[in-house]
Design an enzyme around this catalytic site. Structure first.
Site, short mmCIF file in Angstrom:
data_model
loop_
_atom_site.label_atom_id
_atom_site.label_comp_id
_atom_site.label_asym_id
_atom_site.label_seq_id
_atom_site.Cartn_x
_atom_site.Cartn_y
_atom_site.Cartn_z
N CYS A 93 12.22 -13.31 -9.24
CA CYS A 93 10.93 -13.82 -9.73
C CYS A 93 10.07 -12.72 -10.36
CB CYS A 93 10.20 -14.54 -8.59
SG CYS A 93 8.93 -15.71 -9.16
N HIS A 193 14.31 -18.37 -5.24
CA HIS A 193 13.90 -17.95 -3.89
C HIS A 193 14.72 -18.75 -2.90
CE1 HIS A 193 10.26 -15.80 -5.25
NE2 HIS A 193 10.03 -16.81 -6.07
#
Length: 246
Positions: A93, A193
């Site tokens: 990310c 994630h």
């Protein structure tokens, strides 16, 4: 066989349990009777990349990224050189975005990144949130990767970066071209994630083999390891993709 992992900014870049990726690598290495050493690298702390076999950096909120931004860019030359030589890295990310050339904010500001990955990111009009199932270009069995995304940036790949995977469920890099993540040399950038690696043991093992190859200078085939619990979690997310297509 010992592996040393450098965990960059664990105090600031640990969104949605990204530290679980480090634990997954450690677990699967130690189950194979390997030594596994973790170096936590915080702001201002030096690191000798020659003593490192794999690098991990997680995601963070904007305020956390702002705190580590200048320190991370100061590592540009040394880290980029090591990555170019084959040092493996997993960047999730915010870390993925910072490895690229730049991030263009909604108000037109340009924040420079490390410039190793041939990607650029711009602020999106909406956030990309939800489960992700994608088919990876990596030589993995199964070839699916699963995770959870929550990002406002839209990332676009240049010529040097290959997509890590192609999305079957979720938005991926930008919600437009069907790609997820980026792959360049032994560096993986991704928006997944969840944590990513506990649900994708086949990717965990590939990263471990890359780390051992970096250390020993030749490809390494890991002995098999029971992954039934991890793959059960993997299949839970895959079933959500299947339900969407019913």
């Amino acid at each position: 066989m010992d592996i040393t992992l450098a965990h960059l900014y664990p105090q600031h870049m640990n969104l949605y349990g990204d530290r679980g990726n480090v634990l997954a690598l450690q677990y699967r290495a130690q189950k194979r009777h390997m030594g596994f050493h973790i170096i936590n690298v915080e702001i201002g702390e030096p690191v000798d990349w020659r003593q490192v076999d794999i690098v991990f950096m997680g995601g963070g909120e904007d305020s956390h990224q702002a705190k580590i931004y200048e320190d991370f860019l100061r590592r540009k030359d040394s880290l980029s050189e090591a990555l170019s030589q084959g040092l493996p890295m997993l960047a999730v990310c915010g870390a993925y975005q910072l490895l690229g050339h730049e991030y263009r904010t909604a108000d037109g500001q340009i924040l420079l990144g490390l410039g190793y990955l041939d990607v650029v990111t711009k602020a999106g009009a909406t956030r990309s949130i939800g489960d992700v199932v994608c088919e990876t270009v990596l030589p993995l069995t199964p070839n699916t990767l699963v995770g959870f995304e929550n990002h406002g940036g839209q990332t676009f790949l240049g010529e040097k970066a290959k997509p890590l995977a192609h999305v079957q469920l979720g938005h991926g890099n930008n919600g437009e071209d069907g790609t997820e993540g980026a792959l360049q040399n032994h560096v993986i950038g991704t928006y997944l994630h969840g944590s990513l690696l506990p649900k994708n043991p086949h990717l965990t093992d590939l990263l471990l083999s890359w780390a051992l190859e970096w250390r020993g200078g030749k490809p390494v085939e890991l002995p098999p390891l029971d992954s039934s619990w991890e793959m059960a979690a993997h299949e839970v997310i895959v079933k959500r993709r299947n339900l969407k297509h019913v």
